[in-house]
Structures are given as structure tokens and as C-alpha cells.
Design a protein around this motif. Structure first.
Motif, short mmCIF file in Angstrom:
data_model
loop_
_atom_site.label_atom_id
_atom_site.label_comp_id
_atom_site.label_asym_id
_atom_site.label_seq_id
_atom_site.Cartn_x
_atom_site.Cartn_y
_atom_site.Cartn_z
N ARG A 53 84.91 33.80 28.28
CA ARG A 53 85.19 34.79 29.32
C ARG A 53 85.81 34.17 30.56
NH1 ARG A 53 81.37 39.91 29.21
NH2 ARG A 53 80.75 39.93 27.04
N HIS A 83 80.36 35.95 40.22
CA HIS A 83 80.29 37.40 40.08
C HIS A 83 79.05 37.94 40.79
CE1 HIS A 83 80.07 41.37 38.22
NE2 HIS A 83 81.35 41.21 37.89
N TYR A 460 78.67 51.81 35.96
CA TYR A 460 79.40 51.74 34.69
C TYR A 460 80.86 51.34 34.87
CZ TYR A 460 81.53 53.18 30.30
OH TYR A 460 82.25 53.20 29.14
N ASP A 461 81.69 52.26 35.36
CA ASP A 461 83.13 52.00 35.33
C ASP A 461 83.77 51.92 36.72
OD1 ASP A 461 82.78 54.62 36.00
OD2 ASP A 461 84.30 55.42 34.66
N PHE A 463 83.86 49.50 38.94
CA PHE A 463 84.55 48.23 39.17
C PHE A 463 85.88 48.20 38.41
CE2 PHE A 463 84.96 43.52 38.98
CZ PHE A 463 84.87 43.28 40.34
N ASP A 464 85.89 48.74 37.17
CA ASP A 464 87.13 48.80 36.38
C ASP A 464 88.16 49.71 37.06
OD1 ASP A 464 86.00 47.19 34.52
OD2 ASP A 464 85.40 48.80 33.17
N LYS A 465 87.68 50.86 37.56
CA LYS A 465 88.58 51.79 38.24
C LYS A 465 89.16 51.14 39.51
CE LYS A 465 88.00 56.19 36.31
NZ LYS A 465 87.20 56.01 35.19
N LYS A 467 89.64 47.93 40.08
CA LYS A 467 90.64 46.93 39.67
C LYS A 467 91.95 47.60 39.23
CE LYS A 467 88.66 42.89 40.15
NZ LYS A 467 89.25 41.90 41.08
N SER A 468 91.81 48.73 38.54
CA SER A 468 92.99 49.45 38.05
C SER A 468 93.82 50.00 39.22
CB SER A 468 92.53 50.59 37.14
OG SER A 468 93.62 51.36 36.73
N GLY A 472 94.32 44.86 40.29
CA GLY A 472 93.54 43.63 40.15
C GLY A 472 93.22 42.93 41.46
N THR A 475 88.37 43.84 45.47
CA THR A 475 87.09 43.21 45.13
C THR A 475 85.96 43.95 45.84
OG1 THR A 475 87.28 41.63 46.94
CG2 THR A 475 88.10 40.93 44.79
N ASP A 601 79.90 57.38 30.22
CA ASP A 601 81.25 57.82 30.56
C ASP A 601 81.19 59.11 31.38
OD1 ASP A 601 83.88 58.43 30.72
OD2 ASP A 601 84.30 58.33 28.57
#
Length: 604
Positions: A53, A83, A460-461, A463-465, A467-468, A472, A475, A601
């Protein structure tokens, strides 16, 4: 052994992916411990998982020697994770050090976790050396980043050391600065022994191997020691240093030294991270302060699956807990899945890593339920008395007639983002019921947003959202501030008329219908078709708020009828219909592992 005046204990802290593991490798090469011919990347990242990773999960220690002004210094340094989910590892490393090297990426500058780690180091009264890394990259702006360190973190820009971990530039200057600027360890070698346990691993042949930092006194091979927390005594059979592999030594350890100890410790519960080691014959008056207990943020259940038995899962979890004390576990039981463990984690990545380590290192197969957070429930007793209880699973929610209030955990989130993404980030936070607090300018192209957000909305998501939206560059760091009351309800999911507790969740009433419909659509995709029709329903109390139906697998029972009276076909179809009705009453529905995770989700 080196004298305390020639020992420097320090750690390397940074935001994730700012190059601290590579910098640690260069420092090992610079001190001659690791030669280029047998060098490998991420030397201190011992786990395959860390290499795959590209992240540090565990704090790793190593002892090296460095010549400075004609004298030999012993440098004990600890590489820490970056992290937010592994902040507990960072706090443990800081407690064993006098100094910290703060690494900042020359291309990205100060990030959320950089700020959080700096505050931890300041609280621990550590001396700091700021390092601007990756100066060899074409997009690097070392001077601007040094000024950013001064403006945002309050450290003098002139003290920043410019390095490139990739090419080795500046590493020698950094090693010299560590010897010159970090303080020597404080401690009295003649006082009663006090050693802090900062980590441990389990070895099948040697038992628990303890990593420790000497605070006061002396310890040598053959000493009878006492673990003050467990009140158990052992005899030291091996002492050694990390160079970087475990290297035994016959010399005595004194105040300031860092190393490992083997004492034939077979009982896992006898070793507690943060405990104090002292001599059994000359005990110290009181234990060291240790660490604050980690507070789990996310909970889920692990159940054995496949060929794995409950006892095998229990042993694997207990062994891993010695190496990572930041997760909690207790036995639990489910009608659908049998006996298992309710585990608490610091975040979603932490949960993911623990599951993967259990399967790899413990060689067990696991079924995992959807993660949830802790809720505070205010209930009214028979005499009108109120009581506040905590639950980590929606299935534990008491009868709603007794519930006066449901409170959810709230986090203070600090988001560092490019200025161009501010509007989209604010929109995302508002969708997740965030409360705006403040906005600060970090540089011309970067800003800090502060929001209060419900933890359940971001685990859940989010952090992904983030970054999107920010390509990227965004933070985030967060910490739990308390519990807030809101209009929360429990939503049950019924599969074939039977409630499935592992799929129930606590949601805000305004989002219940939307979440219910989205969840049922996901479940419809995940659950295979059976020989009978399966109704899926979402309910709040006795009220159904959403429904989907999984159609039955069709079978052409009239295929054998060719020609003749149509009533023959009708008779066969009627018979099939009755059979399916009967099967629906007694048939069980197989719910796959992916279905339990579809609860997460949000559909937003």
C-alpha cells in the motif's frame, strides 16, 4: 553502551506520502547500517501490507551510530505512520523520544496531518527540526514551503533543512543537526529501574518480544523484572538493539537506551503497551505516565467463516492485539452468524488493515459486518429517572418507548484544500449535515476549512469524495469533540419479512427514506435470486418506508404440455404458484458478505 550525552532519541513525523520512510532509508545508508547492495525500499516497513500500500502502519525503531565533530553518537529513531487512523502509533513514538523530525513535502507543503502531528509533538515538549523533502522534483518550491512552515507552524524558516530522500541530498546535514540540536535523554542511571514499553510483537518460539525505552536505572541479561501493570515477574533471557534487525547484546542498558527484551513471556495479557518495567528486587515507587487509552471511533463484528473456528479467530485477535493495542475486542453473538467478536477501531483504514492482518498473519477467514459508530442513548426508567448508556450497534438500541434522546458523535474536522475546490467541499460538508466554523488562508492557492461533522457521515466515503473533488490535493484531520442530540431514528431492514439486525442502522429522519430506498436497491443487486420471490423492506418502527422485490427464478413447468386444453397449463401454473408460496414461508435467504457492506453506501 553510549553515555546519555551521546544518545539522541527522536522520531520522524509527517503527513502520509511526504517521503519519511524513504528519508529513513537514506539515514540508514548514511550511517553505514544498510549498504546499497542489500538495500530495499521502505526498510523499516516490515509488513508486506505496508509495502503493497506504500504506507507506514506500525511505528518501527532502529539504532544507528553517527560521527559528529570527532565523537560517536547513538541515534535511536522511530519511523511513524502518517495517516490519521494511526495517530495512536504516533503518540506512542513521541512518548519515547526527546526530539522529532517534521517532514514537509516541497511540492505539497503543510498538510492537515502535519499540523496535527506538530501539536502532538509540542504537547510532548519535544525539540523539532523541520525538513523540506523532495527538493529534486521539478515542481518543488522549497523556499515558499519553508516560509509556509514559519507562518503556519511557527517554526523558524531558517532552521529548515532542505533534503531529497530520493537522491540523498541534505541527509548528512540532517544527521549532524540531530546530534547538535536534539537534547540528550534525561534520566538517572543510579535510580530504580523504570522502562517504558512502547511496542511488542508475538513470536511463536520466544513468546512476547517487548520493545522498550529506558527512562531511569539499569537493566541487564539475567535480571528479575516486574511488569507493574500485570504484577507479574519474569527473568530477562535476551536484550538487544535494532540495527535494523534484532541484534542481541551482553551489555547493560542504561537510562536513555532503546531496545528489545525477551523474557519467555507466554501470556499475552501480561504485556500492556504503555506499562512500566522495574526490577523485582529494587522496585520504583510509581509507574511512568504511559499513554492515554485509545478511544475507538468505528465498530464492526468479525465472525469466523469457511474452515475457521471461533477458537482460532480468538487466538489470532489476541496475538495481533499485543502488536496493536489501539483496537478493542469483546465476544458477541448473532442469530445469523453465530459467535464472533465486536471490535473497535480508530477509523475505516485501521479496520481494513486489522482485517487484512488477521487473515494474513493469523491465517483465518472472516465475515465482517458493516461498521457503525458509538451512540449515546438517554433512556427513562420506571420511576422517571433518566440514564445515559452507550451502544456500538443499532441492534442494542432499547425499546423506543423508553428512549428519550439519541446522541451521535461529532468531530471537529480541519480540511486543507486548494482554493478552487472550496465551493464543492462546502457543498459536500453541508450534504453530510456539517456545521461551518471558520475559513483561514494558508497560502495564495490553499485554504483551511473547519467544520463540525457527525462521525457517522464521514467514516465511509467522505475521504474518497474529498480526494476526488480536489484531484488528490485535499487533506483532512479530525478529532471527536463530544456527542450531539439530533432527530435520529433506527431503520430496520426486513428480508423476506424477517428483520436482519446486521443490516439495521441509525439515520437522521430527514434522510431515512432516501437511505432506505438506496440501500434496498443495493441489496437487490447483491442478493442472488432464489426459487421464491423475496420482498426487501425498510421500516422505522412499524412503518414501512421503502420496498423492493427480488423476482424468483423462473422455471417453465408448461414445457411438457404441447397442444391440448389450456386448462392443463393453468392447472400446472397454479400448482407452481402454491409451491412457491409454501417455499417462501419456510425457505431461508442467503445474504452474501457484500450485502452487509452496502449499508455504508449513502448514495450521495
Amino acid at each position: 553502551m553510549s553515555t546519555p550525552t551521546h544518545i539522541r532519541n527522536f522520531c520522524i513525523i509527517a503527513h502520509i506520502d511526504h517521503g519519511k520512510s524513504t528519508l529513513a532509508d537514506r539515514m540508514l545508508q548514511g550511517t553505514g547500517v544498510m549498504h546499497e547492495r542489500n538495500a530495499r525500499e521502505q526498510t523499516l516497513d516490515n509488513m508486506d501490507l505496508e509495502r503493497e500500500r506504500g504506507i507506514t502502519i506500525k511505528a518501527s525503531a532502529v539504532s544507528v551510530e553517527h560521527e559528529y565533530k570527532g565523537e560517536t553518537y547513538e541515534l535511536n529513531f522511530i519511523d511513524t505512520p502518517g495517516h490519521v487512523d494511526f495517530h495512536y502509533e504516533v503518540s506512542r513514538a513521541l512518548a519515547a523520544c526527546e526530539g522529532a523530525v517534521l517532514v514537509v513535502d516541497a511540492t505539497q507543503g503543510v498538510e492537515a496531518q502535519t499540523v496535527a502531528n506538530l501539536y502532538k509533538a509540542v504537547d510532548a515538549n519535544l525539540e523539532l527540526i523541520p525538513v523540506i523533502n523532495k527538493i529534486d522534483l521539478p515542481s518543488a518550491q522549497p523556499e515558499e514551503r519553508a516560509m509556509q512552515v514559519e507562518e503556519v507552524l511557527g517554526l523558524d524558516a531558517a532552521d529548515c533543512i532542505m533534503t531529497s530522500a530520493k537522491t540523498g541530498v541534505g541527509v548528512a546535514e540532517l544527521l549532524d543537526a540531530i546530534c547538535a540540536r536534539f537534547p540528550e535523554p534525561q534520566g538517572n542511571p543510579d535510580a530504580p529501574l523504570q522502562a517504558l514499553i512502547f511496542d511488542a510483537i508475538y513470536d511463536d518460539y520466544r513468546g512476547v518480544v517487548v520493545y522498550f525505552r529506558m527512562m531511569n536505572g539499569r537493566m541487564k541479561k539475567g535480571d528479575r523484572i516486574l511488569m507493574m501493570g500485570a504484577q507479574r515477574t519474569y527473568q530477562v533471557t535476551e536484550l538487544g538493539k535494532f540495527r535494523p534487525e534484532m541484534t542481541p547484546t551482553t551489555e547493560a542498558f542504561e537510562a536513555g537506551d532503546v531496545g528489545y527484551m525477551v523474557a519467555a513471556i507466554k501470556t499475552l495479557e501480561d504485556v500492556n503497551i504503555g506499562d512500566t518495567i522495574t526490577l523485582d528486587t529494587a522496585r520504583c515507587d510509581e509507574p511512568l505516565p504511559g499513554y492515554e487509552e485509545p478511544a475507538p471511533m468505528v465498530y464492526c463484528d468479525f465472525y469466523p467463516s469457511g474452515d475457521t473456528q471461533f477458537d482460532e479467530l480468538r487466538d489470532a485477535i489476541a496475538r495481533l492485539h499485543v502488536n496493536d493495542a489501539s483496537y478493542t475486542y469483546e465476544p458477541t453473538n448473532s442469530e445469523a452468524l453465530g459467535s464472533g467478536f465486536r471490535c473497535g477501531f480508530l477509523g475505516m483504514l485501521h479496520m481494513d488493515i486489522i482485517q487484512e492482518r488477521l487473515e494474513r498473519e493469523g491465517n483465518v477467514s472472516i465475515v465482517q459486518t458493516a461498521p457503525t459508530v458509538t451512540y449515546e442513548i438517554k433512556i427513562v426508567g420506571k420511576g422517571g429517572d433518566t440514564e445515559v448508556i452507550q451502544i456500538t450497534n443499532p441492534a442494542e438500541l432499547p425499546d423506543m418507548s423508553k428512549v428519550k434522546d439519541i446522541r451521535e458523535p461529532i468531530v471537529a474536522a480541519e480540511i486543507i484544500t486548494p482554493t478552487s475546490s472550496i465551493g464543492d467541499i462546502m457543498k459536500l460538508c453541508e450534504q453530510r449535515r456539517g456545521v461551518y466554523k471558520s475559513q483561514k488562508f494558508l497560502a495564495d492557492d490553499r485554504q483551511i476549512l473547519e467544520y463540525d461533522l457527525p462521525l457517522a457521515e464521514i467514516i465511509y466515503d467522505f475521504f474518497d469524495k474529498l480526494k476526488s473533488i480536489t484531484s488528490g490535493y485535499g487533506t483532512m484531520d479530525y478529532h471527536v469533540t463530544g456527542f450531539n442530540s439530533d432527530n435520529l431514528v433506527k431503520m430496520d431492514v426486513l428480508v423476506n419479512g424477517n428483520p436482519v439486525e446486521a443490516l439495521s442502522l441509525i439515520v437522521h429522519r430527514s434522510k431515512a427514506e432516501f437511505r432506505g430506498r438506496h440501500l434496498l436497491k443495493r441489496l437487490k443487486e447483491q442478493i442472488d435470486r432464489h426459487l421464491f420471490e423475496i420482498p426487501l423492506q425498510a421500516a422505522i418502527g412499524g412503518k414501512i418506508i421503502a420496498r423492493e422485490t427480488i423476482k424468483s427464478v423462473g422455471k417453465n413447468v408448461t414445457a411438457k404440455c404441447y397442444g391440448g386444453d389450456v386448462s392443463r397449463k393453468r392447472k400446472l401454473l397454479e400448482k407452481q404458484k402454491k409451491g412457491k408460496e409454501r417455499m417462501k414461508k419456510v425457505g431461508s435467504v442467503d445474504i452474501p458478505q457484500e450485502a452487509f457492506m452496502s449499508v455504508l453506501d449513502t448514495g450521495e
